[in-house]
Write an enzyme that holds these catalytic residues in place. Structure first.
Site, PDB file in Angstrom:
ATOM      1  N   VAL A  63       0.852  -1.189   0.000  1.00 62.29           N
ATOM      2  CA  VAL A  63       0.000   0.000   0.000  1.00 62.29           C
ATOM      3  C   VAL A  63       0.886   1.235   0.000  1.00 62.29           C
ATOM      4  CG1 VAL A  63      -1.783   1.313   1.221  1.00 62.29           C
ATOM      5  CG2 VAL A  63      -1.852  -1.194   1.229  1.00 62.29           C
ATOM      6  N   LYS A 136      -9.565   6.325 -17.315  1.00 61.13           N
ATOM      7  CA  LYS A 136     -10.971   6.746 -17.245  1.00 61.13           C
ATOM      8  C   LYS A 136     -11.082   8.255 -17.435  1.00 61.13           C
ATOM      9  CE  LYS A 136     -15.059   6.931 -14.317  1.00 61.13           C
ATOM     10  NZ  LYS A 136     -15.802   6.366 -13.161  1.00 61.13           N
ATOM     11  N   HIS A 286      -5.702 -28.452 -47.890  1.00 64.04           N
ATOM     12  CA  HIS A 286      -6.991 -28.009 -47.348  1.00 64.04           C
ATOM     13  C   HIS A 286      -7.291 -28.658 -45.993  1.00 64.04           C
ATOM     14  CE1 HIS A 286      -7.651 -25.873 -51.020  1.00 64.04           C
ATOM     15  NE2 HIS A 286      -7.640 -26.970 -51.748  1.00 64.04           N
ATOM     16  N   PHE A 473     -18.542 -45.231 -36.141  1.00 60.74           N
ATOM     17  CA  PHE A 473     -19.056 -46.584 -36.392  1.00 60.74           C
ATOM     18  C   PHE A 473     -19.666 -46.719 -37.785  1.00 60.74           C
ATOM     19  CE2 PHE A 473     -22.786 -44.700 -33.991  1.00 60.74           C
ATOM     20  CZ  PHE A 473     -23.678 -44.671 -35.043  1.00 60.74           C
TER      21      PHE A 473
END
Length: 524
Positions: A63, A136, A286, A473
């Site tokens: 801080v 901001k 491709h 399958f």
């Protein structure tokens, strides 16, 4: 009224001449801890943040700038009388320019031995807070987050070119930077501390409520899949040198959108055969393999890949997992190819291939994994995107022989190769192979028997004695009948159809050995 520049940087490169120029322009420097000491030691006049706020840095520096006198000076609108009156009453001065770069969280966490405690300490709190406040309020405060911008900022200040567009661009850069920073922190914290250095995925099903993705600009592209589509190439921030995004281009034209897609497909297929432990060559067209070859040498592997489909390789991409030397470069130079990918090229190879000015040569680091465990891939759909784990499945231990005839050892080797190859062919997919070479590839068909017929036709006489791999399958026995007629001796397929028994019965009638894997490999 003083013009204040708040300076707090981890990366000190270029900061001295920048601050000297600011002072020449009439700015007073307000700075923190180590930055203040660095500036003072280099002869600059500095006001420390703690002397300005009247509040000492605490908690080992955690801080120091989180104070109303700092953020009030950043966020106050100069055209708002009430804001300015509050500043005057609270003895807060306006801050006009903020120069901040952040703790090196990304660099720190890339180290393989980094301790979690150190990584956490590298999460910057005050820096992003100051930058976001300044961004901001960019109409009045100019935020500077990138040392590369020091020179253009000084030039703009000297020439009085700091207009609203200039300020808005710098504000946007701040929010891109802090978003990137937050992304990296979130990705790091998504794993438990014990798993940071192990390539482990999150628990199955533990998908985040918000999925974050990020890309860093890699290069501008002339167009997309077609000339009327605009396109750009972005790179993931943590992309490794094993990826196409970090490939090194040695020569040739600029890569196109389609080149990048095809090159990535070629690399994925090539690396898919890493566990075979052999020299491997893949030819791609491709995004489908038109030839895959294994060999005792890279030259032999190339011969097999090229002979697998000598027509489709024309205008394609060739990827090799061993160095390209002069003799092999001579052979490659005889073909029209778009791209050649390899871990390296000898000087002789580079000299030979340099004569083909448009041919792109890419080197990719193949000493490390292409995909981390649990890696995900995504695809855009209208209104959202789908995310899934990368298909890295290959589990022959779960395979089950379902026919009366067991496959021979040679057939088993070929079936393993076919099963790996079909994983990378667009669905519906059928491949015919032997143990070292694709012979026929049927890709992207609307029905499976159609894919089988294409693969058989491409294989021609080589279909006799080959094996067949199917990515899903058989809904009915017609694909087995196509295989039998062509002379296929063994089949590997996932199983799971309601009519599996019919396919097994047909295989038994034709003397074909069939394995069901219990694992599907759709690739759409």
């Amino acid at each position: 009224m003083k013009k204040w520049a708040l300076v707090s940087v981890f990366n000190k490169e270029g900061i001295i001449p920048f601050c000297q120029a600011l002072q020449e322009l009439g700015y007073s420097i307000l700075s923190t801890g180590n930055t203040a000491r660095h500036l003072t030691e280099n002869g600059l006049s500095v006001t420390t943040v703690e002397s300005y706020t009247g509040f000492e840095e605490i908690l080992d520096g955690r801080v120091k700038t989180l104070h109303p006198k700092i953020h009030g000076g950043l966020l106050a609108r100069r055209d708002n009388e009430r804001h300015m009156a509050q500043l005057d009453r609270l003895d807060i001065e306006c801050i006009d320019l903020v120069v901040v770069n952040l703790y090196p969280f990304e660099e720190t966490t890339k180290r393989p031995d980094v301790a979690d405690e150190l990584a956490i300490e590298m999460i910057d709190i005050g820096g992003p807070s100051m930058l976001r406040s300044a961004a901001k309020n960019h109409q009045f405060v100019l935020p500077v987050v990138d040392p590369a911008d020091y020179t253009p900022v000084i030039s703009a200040l000297r020439e009085n070119r700091v207009d609203s567009a200039f300020r808005r661009a710098f504000a946007a850069k701040v929010f891109r930077t802090t978003a990137h920073y937050d992304y990296l922190v979130a990705e790091y914290l998504a794993k438990p501390a014990s798993a940071q250095n192990a390539e482990t995925a999150e628990e199955a099903g533990d998908w985040p409520g918000v999925m974050m993705m990020e890309g860093v600009s890699r290069q501008s592209l002339r167009y997309g899949e077609n000339p009327h589509q605009q396109a750009h190439f972005y790179m993931e921030p943590n992309a490794t040198t094993a990826t196409i995004a970090r490939a090194v281009q040695l020569q040739g034209k600029e890569l196109s959108y389609n080149n990048i897609q095809d090159a990535d497909a070629a690399l994925n297929i090539l690396r898919g055969f890493d566990d075979f432990g052999q020299p491997t060559v893949v030819a791609v067209k491709h995004m489908n393999p038109c030839g895959i070859g294994l060999g005792s040498t890279i030259e032999e592997a190339y011969t097999r890949a090229q002979e697998a489909d000598p027509v489709s390789i024309f205008g394609g991409i060739v990827a090799l997992n061993r160095e390209v030397d002069g003799p092999l470069a001579d052979r490659l130079a005889k073909l029209f190819l778009e791209i050649i990918i390899a871990p390296s090229f000898t000087d002789d190879a580079k000299s030979i291939l340099s004569k083909k000015k448009n041919l792109r040569l890419l080197t990719v680091d193949m000493s490390q994994p292409l995909w981390k465990t649990g890696a995900t891939t995504w695809r855009r759909v209208s209104g959202g995107f789908l995310v899934q784990e990368v298909d890295q499945g290959f589990t022959p231990v779960t395979w089950k022989v379902v026919t009366k005839r067991q496959p021979t050892e040679d057939e088993l080797n070929a079936l393993r190769f076919a099963w790996r190859a079909v994983q990378f062919v667009k669905s519906n997919a059928i491949v015919l192979t032997n143990a070292v070479q694709t012979l026929g590839v049927g890709a992207g068909q609307m029905n499976r028997v159609g894919a089988a017929k294409i693969a058989v036709e491409q294989a021609g006489s080589k279909a006799k004695g080959s094996v067949m791999g199917s990515d899903a399958f058989f809904p009915m026995p017609d694909t087995v009948e196509v295989a039998a007629k062509a002379g296929v001796t063994a089949i590997v397929q996932p199983g799971g159809s309601l009519r599996d028994e019919e396919s097994v019965k047909a295989a038994d009638e034709y003397g074909i050995a069939m394995i069901m894997t219990g694992q599907r490999h759709f690739y759409h």
